[in-house]
Design a protein around this motif. Structure first.
Motif, PDB file in Angstrom:
ATOM      1  N   VAL A 151     -69.206 -28.480  -5.867  1.00 21.26           N
ATOM      2  CA  VAL A 151     -68.088 -28.124  -6.735  1.00 21.26           C
ATOM      3  C   VAL A 151     -68.603 -28.140  -8.167  1.00 21.26           C
ATOM      4  O   VAL A 151     -68.818 -29.198  -8.760  1.00 21.26           O
ATOM      5  N   ALA A 152     -68.828 -26.960  -8.718  1.00 23.48           N
ATOM      6  CA  ALA A 152     -69.361 -26.820 -10.068  1.00 23.48           C
ATOM      7  C   ALA A 152     -68.401 -26.080 -10.994  1.00 23.48           C
ATOM      8  O   ALA A 152     -68.461 -26.244 -12.209  1.00 23.48           O
ATOM      9  N   VAL A 153     -67.529 -25.248 -10.410  1.00 21.96           N
ATOM     10  CA  VAL A 153     -66.570 -24.479 -11.203  1.00 21.96           C
ATOM     11  C   VAL A 153     -65.216 -24.516 -10.502  1.00 21.96           C
ATOM     12  O   VAL A 153     -65.096 -24.936  -9.346  1.00 21.96           O
ATOM     13  N   LEU A 162     -69.253 -33.241  -6.480  1.00 22.07           N
ATOM     14  CA  LEU A 162     -68.670 -32.769  -7.738  1.00 22.07           C
ATOM     15  C   LEU A 162     -69.677 -33.030  -8.847  1.00 22.07           C
ATOM     16  O   LEU A 162     -69.955 -34.191  -9.184  1.00 22.07           O
ATOM     17  N   SER A 163     -70.245 -31.982  -9.406  1.00 18.95           N
ATOM     18  CA  SER A 163     -71.241 -32.167 -10.463  1.00 18.95           C
ATOM     19  C   SER A 163     -70.580 -32.729 -11.713  1.00 18.95           C
ATOM     20  O   SER A 163     -69.363 -32.647 -11.899  1.00 18.95           O
ATOM     21  N   ALA A 164     -71.399 -33.303 -12.582  1.00 17.50           N
ATOM     22  CA  ALA A 164     -70.863 -33.847 -13.824  1.00 17.50           C
ATOM     23  C   ALA A 164     -70.216 -32.746 -14.663  1.00 17.50           C
ATOM     24  O   ALA A 164     -69.147 -32.937 -15.253  1.00 17.50           O
ATOM     25  N   LEU A 165     -70.861 -31.580 -14.724  1.00 17.65           N
ATOM     26  CA  LEU A 165     -70.278 -30.476 -15.474  1.00 17.65           C
ATOM     27  C   LEU A 165     -69.028 -29.955 -14.786  1.00 17.65           C
ATOM     28  O   LEU A 165     -68.049 -29.584 -15.446  1.00 17.65           O
ATOM     29  N   GLY A 166     -69.042 -29.913 -13.446  1.00 14.27           N
ATOM     30  CA  GLY A 166     -67.840 -29.524 -12.718  1.00 14.27           C
ATOM     31  C   GLY A 166     -66.676 -30.445 -13.038  1.00 14.27           C
ATOM     32  O   GLY A 166     -65.535 -29.995 -13.183  1.00 14.27           O
TER      33      GLY A 166
END
Length: 362
Positions: free
Chosen positions: A246-248, A298-302
């Motif tokens: 999950v990035a966006v 879930l990425s940090a940027l996501g």
């Protein structure tokens, strides 16, 4: 791939990180930002009371000739625009990230600082700050996928035994039953008016499963709704299988469309307060997701782009990522095991509130 600066400002958590960075670089902004945030806070005059020290004659704009008057959002924006982004360090980024995560509230209205950071004039002024964050040495980690070696965090004292959560199939079955039961009760017991003073489950991840993070010690301060933990044991974990990233916004929306679970009745009141949106709500049915995927990361940027805001799923449905910490992997199947690397014990220093190694555990 270069990430545009405005991407970091898409979500409340990314905007708040940038605002907190601006306050670290320009401490003279704290007082005016506190005043403006207090006026914008939905809880102003009820649960929030703002205390401001009286200014002396040599304090304020007159102390800095030519500096923008920061008593209005436009003035604050002008002051932020005068900041040198080159002064942003990795340590400051992580400090500001922790402040943003700590301010996440998936069960009530955003605070005044979040509201202030969302104003177009403030958001525009934060673009150079956002660009510097993404160009820093921290930037690649923000956007990175799940790392091979992960860490499970246990928040008890290091002397207590730590066992990784197991039996994901049983945990998911129990979660699914509980989620459906709560939704059914909420349909009967709670009003359909989203403004009604009701609350319930507000988080969107399944409980009882193994969760891991990829960056120690940074992750120790990136915890939503933290309880002031002072000790942590980090257990090294390796896992294979299929990981959904999950990035966006669309990544989360795709999960919700493919495996929808209606949670409108049980979430509508909390998520209306958080997002201001009234309508139907869904989250992924994690028991069904586990049939196709072993883990979701879930990425940090996501997180910075998507958490604590309404994410469009269909024309009439939306979802919220809440209670899910940045750069966190939730393991849906039994494919992750403790690795051979040593466990790490951490304690928070009472004077500095910073984490430091305590001792290694076996």
């Amino acid at each position: 791939m270069t990430v545009p600066a405005d991407v970091l400002l898409e979500g409340p958590r990314g905007r708040r990180l940038c605002l907190e960075l601006a306050l670290l670089l320009a401490p003279d902004l704290r007082s005016p930002v506190m005043r403006l945030a207090g006026a914008l806070d939905p809880a102003s005059g009820t649960s929030r009371v703002t205390l401001v020290l009286a200014a002396s004659d040599d304090d304020g704009p007159a102390m800095h000739p030519g500096r923008p008057d920061a008593t209005t959002p436009a003035g604050v924006a002008a002051r932020i625009a005068s900041i040198n982004p080159g002064d942003i360090s990795d340590s400051r980024i992580l400090d500001a990230f922790g402040q943003s995560v700590g301010a996440a509230r998936g069960w009530q209205e955003p605070d005044g600082e979040d509201v202030l950071a969302a104003l177009p004039v403030i958001r525009e002024s934060l673009l150079p700050v956002a660009g510097r964050v993404l160009a820093s040495t921290t930037g690649p980690w923000l956007a990175s996928a799940r790392r091979t070696v992960q860490w499970h965090l246990d928040w008890r004292v290091p002397e207590d035994p730590v066992h990784l959560p197991g039996s994901p199939r049983e945990a998911l079955a129990a979660w699914a039953r509980g989620a459906r039961d709560e939704e059914e009760r909420a349909r009967h017991d709670r009003p359909s008016d989203p403004r009604a003073p009701y609350s319930g489950t507000w988080w969107s991840l399944p409980e009882g499963l193994l969760q891991t993070v990829g960056n120690i010690p940074a992750a120790l301060d990136l915890v939503e709704d933290a309880a002031g933990e002072e000790c942590a044991t980090a257990v090294p974990v390796r896992g294979g299988g299929r990981t959904f990233e999950v990035a966006v916004e669309e990544d989360w929306a795709a999960l919700c469309r493919e495996y929808p679970l209606d949670v409108t009745a049980s979430r509508r009141h909390d998520w209306y307060r958080t997002t201001g949106r009234a309508g139907s709500w869904v989250i992924p049915d994690w028991e069904r997701v586990a049939a196709d995927w072993d883990a979701v990361h879930l990425s940090a940027l996501g997180y910075l782009r998507c958490a604590t805001r309404a994410l469009r799923v269909e024309a009439d449905t939306a979802s919220v990522i809440a209670g899910w910490n940045p750069d966190t992997t939730v393991w849906l199947t039994d494919v992750a095991r403790e690795s051979v690397e040593p466990r790490q014990a951490w304690r928070r220093h009472q004077d500095t509130m910073a984490w430091a190694p305590a001792r290694q555990t076996g």
